[in-house]
Enzyme design. Structure first.
Site, PDB file in Angstrom:
ATOM      1  N   HIS A 541       1.128  -6.278  -9.258  1.00 21.40           N
ATOM      2  CA  HIS A 541      -0.011  -5.402  -9.517  1.00 21.40           C
ATOM      3  C   HIS A 541      -1.356  -6.024  -9.165  1.00 21.40           C
ATOM      4  O   HIS A 541      -2.292  -5.945  -9.960  1.00 21.40           O
ATOM      5  CB  HIS A 541      -0.035  -4.975 -10.997  1.00 21.40           C
ATOM      6  CG  HIS A 541       1.182  -4.257 -11.440  1.00 21.40           C
ATOM      7  ND1 HIS A 541       1.593  -4.208 -12.763  1.00 21.40           N
ATOM      8  CD2 HIS A 541       2.097  -3.534 -10.754  1.00 21.40           C
ATOM      9  CE1 HIS A 541       2.702  -3.494 -12.856  1.00 21.40           C
ATOM     10  NE2 HIS A 541       3.039  -3.080 -11.648  1.00 21.40           N
TER      11      HIS A 541
HETATM   12  C1  LIG Z   1       7.816  -4.514  -5.376  1.00 22.99           C
HETATM   13  C2  LIG Z   1       6.796  -3.704  -6.104  1.00 22.99           C
HETATM   14  C3  LIG Z   1       7.144  -3.066  -7.281  1.00 22.99           C
HETATM   15  C4  LIG Z   1       6.207  -2.309  -7.984  1.00 22.99           C
HETATM   16  N1  LIG Z   1       6.614  -1.577  -9.057  1.00 22.99           N
HETATM   17  C5  LIG Z   1       5.748  -0.692  -9.617  1.00 22.99           C
HETATM   18  C6  LIG Z   1       6.190   0.237 -10.595  1.00 22.99           C
HETATM   19  O1  LIG Z   1       7.376   0.318 -10.911  1.00 22.99           O
HETATM   20  N2  LIG Z   1       5.268   1.065 -11.157  1.00 22.99           N
HETATM   21  C7  LIG Z   1       3.965   1.020 -10.802  1.00 22.99           C
HETATM   22  O2  LIG Z   1       3.172   1.772 -11.373  1.00 22.99           O
HETATM   23  N3  LIG Z   1       3.515   0.165  -9.867  1.00 22.99           N
HETATM   24  C8  LIG Z   1       4.397  -0.658  -9.237  1.00 22.99           C
HETATM   25  N4  LIG Z   1       3.965  -1.476  -8.236  1.00 22.99           N
HETATM   26  C9  LIG Z   1       2.530  -1.496  -7.914  1.00 22.99           C
HETATM   27  C10 LIG Z   1       2.046  -0.278  -7.142  1.00 22.99           C
HETATM   28  O3  LIG Z   1       3.039   0.215  -6.282  1.00 22.99           O
HETATM   29  C11 LIG Z   1       0.771  -0.665  -6.382  1.00 22.99           C
HETATM   30  O4  LIG Z   1      -0.217  -1.075  -7.304  1.00 22.99           O
HETATM   31  C12 LIG Z   1       0.188   0.465  -5.553  1.00 22.99           C
HETATM   32  O5  LIG Z   1       1.167   1.018  -4.700  1.00 22.99           O
HETATM   33  C13 LIG Z   1      -1.006  -0.034  -4.746  1.00 22.99           C
HETATM   34  O6  LIG Z   1      -1.553   1.033  -4.024  1.00 22.99           O
HETATM   35  P1  LIG Z   1      -2.651   0.791  -2.895  1.00 22.99           P
HETATM   36  O7  LIG Z   1      -2.956   2.144  -2.351  1.00 22.99           O
HETATM   37  O8  LIG Z   1      -3.747  -0.019  -3.436  1.00 22.99           O
HETATM   38  O9  LIG Z   1      -1.923  -0.104  -1.784  1.00 22.99           O
HETATM   39  P2  LIG Z   1      -0.575   0.145  -0.999  1.00 22.99           P
HETATM   40  O10 LIG Z   1       0.230   1.219  -1.627  1.00 22.99           O
HETATM   41  O11 LIG Z   1       0.061  -1.179  -0.809  1.00 22.99           O
HETATM   42  O12 LIG Z   1      -1.046   0.743   0.399  1.00 22.99           O
HETATM   43  C14 LIG Z   1      -1.677   0.023   1.399  1.00 22.99           C
HETATM   44  C15 LIG Z   1      -1.262   0.614   2.737  1.00 22.99           C
HETATM   45  O13 LIG Z   1      -2.136   0.173   3.745  1.00 22.99           O
HETATM   46  C16 LIG Z   1      -1.396  -0.244   4.857  1.00 22.99           C
HETATM   47  N5  LIG Z   1      -2.192  -1.262   5.551  1.00 22.99           N
HETATM   48  C17 LIG Z   1      -2.556  -2.472   5.080  1.00 22.99           C
HETATM   49  N6  LIG Z   1      -3.289  -3.120   5.987  1.00 22.99           N
HETATM   50  C18 LIG Z   1      -3.396  -2.299   7.055  1.00 22.99           C
HETATM   51  C19 LIG Z   1      -4.032  -2.421   8.302  1.00 22.99           C
HETATM   52  N7  LIG Z   1      -4.718  -3.537   8.642  1.00 22.99           N
HETATM   53  N8  LIG Z   1      -3.942  -1.393   9.187  1.00 22.99           N
HETATM   54  C20 LIG Z   1      -3.263  -0.262   8.852  1.00 22.99           C
HETATM   55  N9  LIG Z   1      -2.633  -0.103   7.682  1.00 22.99           N
HETATM   56  C21 LIG Z   1      -2.703  -1.117   6.778  1.00 22.99           C
HETATM   57  C22 LIG Z   1      -0.126  -0.795   4.265  1.00 22.99           C
HETATM   58  O14 LIG Z   1       0.914  -0.893   5.217  1.00 22.99           O
HETATM   59  C23 LIG Z   1       0.135   0.207   3.161  1.00 22.99           C
HETATM   60  O15 LIG Z   1       0.855   1.317   3.612  1.00 22.99           O
HETATM   61  C24 LIG Z   1       4.874  -2.235  -7.515  1.00 22.99           C
HETATM   62  C25 LIG Z   1       4.528  -2.872  -6.330  1.00 22.99           C
HETATM   63  C26 LIG Z   1       5.469  -3.583  -5.607  1.00 22.99           C
HETATM   64  C27 LIG Z   1       5.078  -4.228  -4.321  1.00 22.99           C
END
Ligand SMILES: Cc1cc2nc3c(=O)[nH]c(=O)nc-3n(C[C@H](O)[C@H](O)[C@H](O)COP(=O)(O)OP(=O)(O)OC[C@H]3O[C@@H](n4cnc5c(N)ncnc54)[C@H](O)[C@@H]3O)c2cc1C
Ligand SMILES: *[C@@H]1O[C@H](CO)[C@@H](O)[C@H](O)[C@H]1NC(C)=O
Length: 609
Positions: A541
């Protein structure tokens, strides 16, 4: 040898699973189709909005902005589309270290993750449509109301608990008929939330044990947070409901939204004099492209990659940018304020009934058919996690409903797949795994992961180099503040207390010790500290690396409208903006940030016209 054999078994199982799903034309039963990957020569020279990253926040933003028909929107995603396997809840850990994962690792710091290869913690992040919501364990939690009221009190109007609740409900399509009648839930939104259709008897024991410890069984996303609950998750018909599935598939035919996969953004283009954002640069099929943004660029690349992109684009701590000879456009505290949930992995209790989830029991033709045909059976359990709880250590005020520890209840443990995948996902060294878990590989067990809800330690994300494809440096600084260790030790003790309740004693539950910690004295503080420093488990997280805050906050990177300070036409909308880590898993909170952020953009541009 045995581990290799188990790995082969899983390999065979996965092939059989994929073959079955393909044979049954599984996707055909999905009412929606996949997002269309727009070919490079179909892309326009400019769009009104460019969203970087299709993760928990980015998919929401792309959807909500393209609701405005006269705006055109480009969504750039570094990864490809979801797979058959990413749909299967029990296979969650299997996605780690695959091509769907950025495969990050923290830098070794000597205080945590000591059982891992080279003392580095694995930091999986989704590199796929849906981002980390396609890799995650699907658990649906919102955090504590106080978290958002604290955000607001820090000088972020519009981010209090009532605002957050409005946006949680906006996305939600809860399938639990009891919950949707309460003030805290709703149905009809894009995001399906439900209980997995299958459960083991162990989760009933967990709920009972909670009562025996004096906690209520209740909706931990409702009026009160302290208590025990059967996990709800982002699950639709027994399969993962990523934000890609929830927010992008239903709108795949919108003419004003282009989705480009396998497009790695390397830089945001900002005029250094006017400080106006005018586009992005990205790599696709080995070629570099530039596309312009008429109105805004929105970074939704997550708490690791958004700060990396900001720094590559000239926005970040002056010293850090100068170190890499990147011209400084705006000096801001990017990459600081990193917070993550850390817990104790491998807190294992052996039992004498065949009720746990093991490789041998679950990976069979029968379970594959149950899943493929009915969307049921043990493959629908979310990465093995069946129960959740929020509890108070002696450091928390129990009458305050602001617990300091969360439990993830797992109806199995690290050894239950005989070293096939969890060991690899957690990055455990052979030496550690063999010493602690090898001897119990054929035994039934459950485990609980106590997780520290509000760590005081703060880490950093830094650039390894100015080359955009180099992974950034991750310094989580776990346990740099001693209070974090003290609290987590108390959390581990409550985990042991759970095993000693009548509910779990009826299973003959007994702690499986790490032999290297035993000499420190069973159940002593040192004993638990030893376990925690060895098997430190990130709960994945990371947040806070582009902190939201008012203009007087020296640490703030974005304002309460999520606009990057000093720059025009650039926002960050993802986990990075959290000023403080919320007291719960972060997927739903980040989706909420995506919903709220989209409304802020609409308010700004639609009011102007
Ligand atoms: C293994 C794991 C288990 C988890 N379990 C849970 C759970 O059970 N419940 C829960 O609530 N949370 C869970 N989480 C946490 C939750 O999923 C994350 O906090 C959340 O998805 C983050 O969202 P975000 O939009 O900030 O980033 P992300 O969802 O990571 O999205 C970022 C996106 O940007 C893309 N990206 C990055 N850099 C670039 C670039 N330079 N060019 C183009 N695209 C790019 C990536 O490929 C990705 O698709 C878990 C996370 C992980 C990794
Ligand atoms: C604990 O919380 C309750 C309820 O918020 C409050 O009334 C009480 O003063 C708190 N106790 C301590 C010791 O802070």
């Amino acid at each position: 040898m045995e581990a290799a054999a188990a790995a082969t078994n899983v390999g065979v199982f996965v092939s059989a699973l994929v073959a079955t799903l393909t044979y049954l034309n599984y996707e055909y039963f999905d009412t929606e189709n996949r997002p269309i990957d727009v070919a490079t020569d179909q892309l326009l020279d400019r769009y009104d909005f460019i969203v970087v990253g299709s993760g928990s926040a980015g998919a929401v933003v792309a959807n909500r902005l393209s609701e405005v028909e006269r705006w055109n929107v480009l969504l750039l995603e570094a990864g490809g589309d979801e797979t058959e396997i990413s749909d299967v809840p029990l296979m969650a850990a299997y996605l780690q270290q695959s091509q769907l994962d950025w495969k990050y690792k923290s830098e070794p710091q000597g205080q945590a993750c000591l059982a891992m290869e080279n003392g580095r913690c694995n930091w999986p992040r989704g590199k796929v449509i849906g981002g980390s919501s396609t890799l995650n364990y699907m658990l649906y939690l919102r955090g504590n109301k106080k978290d958002y009221d604290i955000w607001e009190s820090l000088g972020n109007p519009g981010w209090g608990s009532a605002d957050a609740l409005y946006y949680f409900k906006k996305s939600e399509d809860n399938k639990n008929p009891y919950l949707i009648q309460t003030h805290y839930h709703s149905s009809g939104g894009y995001l399906t939330v439900s209980e997995p259709p299958y459960r083991t008897p162990l989760v009933a024991a967990f709920l009972e044990a909670g009562k025996q410890l004096g906690y209520k069984n209740r909706d931990i996303n409702g009026e009160h947070q302290s208590g025990f609950m059967m996990a709800q998750g982002t699950i639709r018909n027994g399969a993962r409901c990523s934000t890609g599935k929830a927010f992008l598939r239903p709108i795949r035919l919108r003419p004003n939204l282009h989705v480009a996969m396998n497009s790695h953004v390397t830089r945001v283009l900002i005029d250094p004099v006017s400080k106006i954002t005018f586009g992005v640069e990205f790599l696709r099929d080995g070629k570099l492209y530039r596309i312009r943004a008429r109105k805004e660029v929105i970074l939704s690349a997550g708490a690791v990659n958004s700060p990396q992109l900001l720094m590559l684009s000239g926005i970040g701590p002056k010293k850090e940018l100068e170190r890499h000879k990147i011209p400084v456009i705006q000096d801001l505290q990017v990459g600081n304020n990193l917070q993550d949930h850390i817990g104790l992995g491998g807190l294992t209790f052996l039992i004498n009934r065949p009720d746990s989830i093991t490789l041998d029991r679950v990976y069979s033709v029968g379970t594959v058919m149950q899943y493929a045909v009915w969307g049921g059976g043990p493959l629908t359990i979310m990465g093995g996690v069946e129960g959740l709880a929020f509890v108070n250590t002696k450091y928390a005020n129990a009458s305050d409903d602001f617990p300091d520890i969360e439990f993830h209840f797992v109806s199995g443990s690290t050894h239950s797949d005989r070293g096939a995948q969890l060991k690899k996902a957690h990055g455990l060294s052979d030496l550690f795994y063999n010493r602690v878990f090898k001897s119990i590989e054929n035994q039934d067990a459950w485990s609980v992961i106590p997780m520290l809800l509000r760590p005081r330690s703060r880490g950093t994300i830094r650039l390894r180099s100015k080359r955009p494809l180099d992974p950034p440096l991750i310094y989580p600084n776990y346990f740099f503040d001693d209070f974090d260790m003290k609290t987590l030790i108390e959390g581990a003790k409550i985990g042991v207390a759970l095993s000693q309740t009548p509910a779990f004693q009826s299973y003959g539950s007994r702690l499986h010790e790490f032999p290297q910690c035993s000499p420190l004295g069973k159940y002593s503080d040192k004993f638990f500290e030893c376990m925690i420093r060895l098997y430190s488990a990130t709960i994945y997280h990371p947040v806070g690396t582009a902190k939201m805050g008012p203009y007087w906050d020296q640490q703030a990177v974005v304002d309460p409208q999520l606009r990057v300070y000093g720059i025009k036409g650039l926002r960050v909308i993802d986990a990075s903006i959290m000023p403080n880590l919320v007291s719960g898993n972060t997927n739903a909170p980040v989706i909420m940030i995506g919903e709220k952020g989209s409304d802020l953009i609409k308010e700004f541009w639609l009011k102007k016209i």
